[in-house]
Motif scaffolding. Structure first.
Motif, PDB file in Angstrom:
ATOM      1  N   ILE A   9      62.743 -27.595  75.670  1.00 39.67           N
ATOM      2  CA  ILE A   9      63.446 -26.900  74.344  1.00 39.67           C
ATOM      3  C   ILE A   9      63.059 -25.467  74.136  1.00 39.67           C
ATOM      4  N   GLY A  10      61.813 -25.296  74.151  1.00 37.76           N
ATOM      5  CA  GLY A  10      61.348 -24.020  73.823  1.00 37.76           C
ATOM      6  C   GLY A  10      61.474 -22.936  74.912  1.00 37.76           C
ATOM      7  N   ASN A  11      61.463 -23.322  76.170  1.00 43.58           N
ATOM      8  CA  ASN A  11      61.813 -22.424  77.078  1.00 43.58           C
ATOM      9  C   ASN A  11      63.400 -22.107  77.342  1.00 43.58           C
ATOM     10  N   PHE A  12      64.324 -23.026  77.167  1.00 47.37           N
ATOM     11  CA  PHE A  12      65.596 -22.816  77.175  1.00 47.37           C
ATOM     12  C   PHE A  12      66.261 -21.940  76.221  1.00 47.37           C
ATOM     13  N   PHE A  13      65.948 -22.174  74.820  1.00 44.43           N
ATOM     14  CA  PHE A  13      66.744 -21.660  73.844  1.00 44.43           C
ATOM     15  C   PHE A  13      66.055 -20.461  73.686  1.00 44.43           C
ATOM     16  N   ALA A  14      64.881 -20.130  73.829  1.00 46.17           N
ATOM     17  CA  ALA A  14      64.118 -18.869  73.422  1.00 46.17           C
ATOM     18  C   ALA A  14      64.489 -17.678  74.429  1.00 46.17           C
ATOM     19  N   GLN A  15      64.319 -18.070  75.814  1.00 39.10           N
ATOM     20  CA  GLN A  15      64.506 -17.267  76.627  1.00 39.10           C
ATOM     21  C   GLN A  15      66.098 -16.626  76.883  1.00 39.10           C
ATOM     22  N   GLN A  16      66.881 -17.009  76.097  1.00 39.43           N
ATOM     23  CA  GLN A  16      68.225 -16.505  76.090  1.00 39.43           C
ATOM     24  C   GLN A  16      68.234 -15.326  75.109  1.00 39.43           C
ATOM     25  N   THR A  17      67.241 -15.089  74.365  1.00 37.36           N
ATOM     26  CA  THR A  17      67.019 -14.012  73.399  1.00 37.36           C
ATOM     27  C   THR A  17      66.581 -12.769  73.817  1.00 37.36           C
ATOM     28  N   PHE A  18      66.251 -12.682  75.379  1.00 38.77           N
ATOM     29  CA  PHE A  18      65.798 -11.678  76.099  1.00 38.77           C
ATOM     30  C   PHE A  18      66.889 -11.116  76.650  1.00 38.77           C
ATOM     31  N   ALA A  19      67.020  -9.881  76.530  1.00 41.49           N
ATOM     32  CA  ALA A  19      68.516  -9.470  77.240  1.00 41.49           C
ATOM     33  C   ALA A  19      68.443  -9.181  78.625  1.00 41.49           C
ATOM     34  N   GLY A  20      67.227  -9.237  79.295  1.00 38.91           N
ATOM     35  CA  GLY A  20      67.192  -9.181  80.585  1.00 38.91           C
ATOM     36  C   GLY A  20      66.868 -10.460  81.479  1.00 38.91           C
ATOM     37  N   SER A  21      67.004 -11.562  80.532  1.00 43.20           N
ATOM     38  CA  SER A  21      66.862 -13.054  81.269  1.00 43.20           C
ATOM     39  C   SER A  21      68.283 -13.236  82.115  1.00 43.20           C
ATOM     40  N   ALA A  22      67.803 -14.081  83.164  1.00 43.94           N
ATOM     41  CA  ALA A  22      69.054 -14.361  83.967  1.00 43.94           C
ATOM     42  C   ALA A  22      70.271 -15.127  83.418  1.00 43.94           C
ATOM     43  N   GLY A  23      69.936 -15.949  82.511  1.00 48.53           N
ATOM     44  CA  GLY A  23      70.960 -16.596  81.844  1.00 48.53           C
ATOM     45  C   GLY A  23      71.757 -15.621  80.950  1.00 48.53           C
ATOM     46  N   VAL A  24      71.238 -14.855  80.357  1.00 48.72           N
ATOM     47  CA  VAL A  24      72.172 -13.795  79.474  1.00 48.72           C
ATOM     48  C   VAL A  24      72.698 -12.810  80.354  1.00 48.72           C
ATOM     49  N   LEU A  25      72.298 -12.556  81.319  1.00 44.70           N
ATOM     50  CA  LEU A  25      72.797 -11.453  82.498  1.00 44.70           C
ATOM     51  C   LEU A  25      74.054 -12.546  82.871  1.00 44.70           C
ATOM     52  N   LEU A  26      73.836 -13.673  83.344  1.00 46.23           N
ATOM     53  CA  LEU A  26      74.938 -14.554  83.717  1.00 46.23           C
ATOM     54  C   LEU A  26      76.182 -14.604  82.709  1.00 46.23           C
ATOM     55  N   VAL A  27      75.815 -14.782  81.631  1.00 46.28           N
ATOM     56  CA  VAL A  27      76.964 -15.015  80.482  1.00 46.28           C
ATOM     57  C   VAL A  27      77.575 -13.667  80.291  1.00 46.28           C
ATOM     58  N   ALA A  28      76.805 -12.700  80.175  1.00 50.22           N
ATOM     59  CA  ALA A  28      77.486 -11.316  79.944  1.00 50.22           C
ATOM     60  C   ALA A  28      78.363 -10.823  81.076  1.00 50.22           C
ATOM     61  N   GLY A  29      77.996 -11.126  82.244  1.00 47.75           N
ATOM     62  CA  GLY A  29      78.723 -10.915  83.432  1.00 47.75           C
ATOM     63  C   GLY A  29      80.125 -11.641  83.543  1.00 47.75           C
ATOM     64  N   ALA A  30      79.993 -12.856  83.346  1.00 49.47           N
ATOM     65  CA  ALA A  30      81.130 -14.028  83.033  1.00 49.47           C
ATOM     66  C   ALA A  30      81.888 -13.410  82.401  1.00 49.47           C
ATOM     67  N   LEU A  31      81.490 -13.261  80.985  1.00 48.56           N
ATOM     68  CA  LEU A  31      82.411 -12.505  79.917  1.00 48.56           C
ATOM     69  C   LEU A  31      83.003 -11.439  80.357  1.00 48.56           C
ATOM     70  N   THR A  32      82.358 -10.196  80.936  1.00 46.71           N
ATOM     71  CA  THR A  32      82.784  -8.944  81.259  1.00 46.71           C
ATOM     72  C   THR A  32      83.898  -9.045  82.376  1.00 46.71           C
ATOM     73  N   GLU A  33      83.688 -10.146  83.207  1.00 50.95           N
ATOM     74  CA  GLU A  33      84.752 -10.270  84.435  1.00 50.95           C
ATOM     75  C   GLU A  33      86.020 -11.078  83.662  1.00 50.95           C
ATOM     76  N   LEU A  34      85.885 -11.745  82.487  1.00 51.92           N
ATOM     77  CA  LEU A  34      86.841 -12.295  81.961  1.00 51.92           C
ATOM     78  C   LEU A  34      87.701 -11.457  81.019  1.00 51.92           C
ATOM     79  N   GLY A  35      87.081 -10.005  80.910  1.00 49.97           N
ATOM     80  CA  GLY A  35      88.058  -9.335  79.812  1.00 49.97           C
ATOM     81  C   GLY A  35      87.446  -8.854  78.564  1.00 49.97           C
ATOM     82  N   PHE A  36      86.147  -9.628  78.396  1.00 50.63           N
ATOM     83  CA  PHE A  36      85.632  -9.697  77.003  1.00 50.63           C
ATOM     84  C   PHE A  36      84.551  -8.356  77.160  1.00 50.63           C
ATOM     85  N   LYS A  37      84.604  -7.475  76.211  1.00 48.74           N
ATOM     86  CA  LYS A  37      83.620  -6.340  76.242  1.00 48.74           C
ATOM     87  C   LYS A  37      82.450  -6.821  75.457  1.00 48.74           C
TER      88      LYS A  37
END
Length: 226
Positions: free
Chosen positions: A157-185
């Motif tokens: 729980i601590g690792n999963f939810f907190a690491q997404q608050t770091f802008a350079g984490s793999a999860g954040v990059l994946l979400v931002a990249g997927a949303l950008t590909e779908l047309g969301f800025k």
């Protein structure tokens, strides 16, 4: 023959199953997919380069290296133990709540403390087992198994939810990249900021959950004494 283009997935599954080097497996899978898809080596390298440029914030982890070095230099694990030792009457639930806070702070700052094999199993679990004995004067198979599952869940729980608050984490990059590909800025920073309320909420739920864990252990030992 279209299914041959999925060979990269097969290579990744096999590589991870045999615990081979992650980066090497991914690169080989990418090369194999490019080869069967008719891409040249130059086209493949171009795709890799373009993807890196789009996700260049992944290198932001370099900023955290001095922090990680200082934490290791001054004995991060030893300091965590001393902090826990200062807690008066540390029940198993209180101890794990303290660890959950510590784990989320580490995740928010991208400090890797090892997870289950290097930190939770050899350090957090024995200390939680000791907290059970200190609280009830004894332990048993039920309590030991409950502790094993509980500390593992707290780590997840601590690792999963907190690491997404770091802008350079793999999860954040994946979400931002997927949303950008779908047309969301959206940017990586926006995704990370949006994850903060979830991380705080997980702390609140974690407090309740750890309190219930203490109550469950208390009821168990009272029932045995009765």
């Amino acid at each position: 023959m279209a299914y041959i283009k999925l060979i990269g997935i097969l290579i990744i599954v096999i590589g991870f199953a045999f615990k081979l080097d992650t980066i090497a497996v991914v690169i080989i899978a990418g090369l194999a997919t490019a080869f069967v898809s008719g891409l040249s080596v130059m086209d493949f390298l171009t795709l890799i380069g373009e993807a890196f440029v789009k996700q260049r914030l992944v290198t932001i982890f370099i900023v955290t290296l001095p922090m990680i070095g200082l934490a290791e230099r001054y004995g991060m694990k030893q300091q965590a133990i001393r902090l826990v030792d200062k807690v008066k009457n540390p029940s198993a639930g209180k101890f794990n709540m303290l660890y959950l806070v510590f784990r989320e702070i580490a995740g928010m700052t991208s400090i890797r403390i090892g997870g289950h094999p290097q930190f939770t199993r050899p350090l957090i679990e024995p200390m939680t087992q000791a907290a059970v004995i200190a609280s009830y004067g004894k332990s048993d198979d039920y309590a030991e198994e409950q502790v094993k599952g509980h500390v593992s869940a707290v780590e997840n729980i601590g690792n999963f939810f907190a690491q997404q608050t770091f802008a350079g984490s793999a999860g954040v990059l994946l979400v931002a990249g997927a949303l950008t590909e779908l047309g969301f800025k959206v940017t990586n920073v926006q995704v990370a900021l949006a994850s903060f309320p979830v991380a705080i909420f997980s702390l609140v739920i974690g407090w309740i959950w750890n309190w219930r864990f203490d109550q469950r252990l208390k009821a168990h030992f009272m029932k045995k004494e009765g």
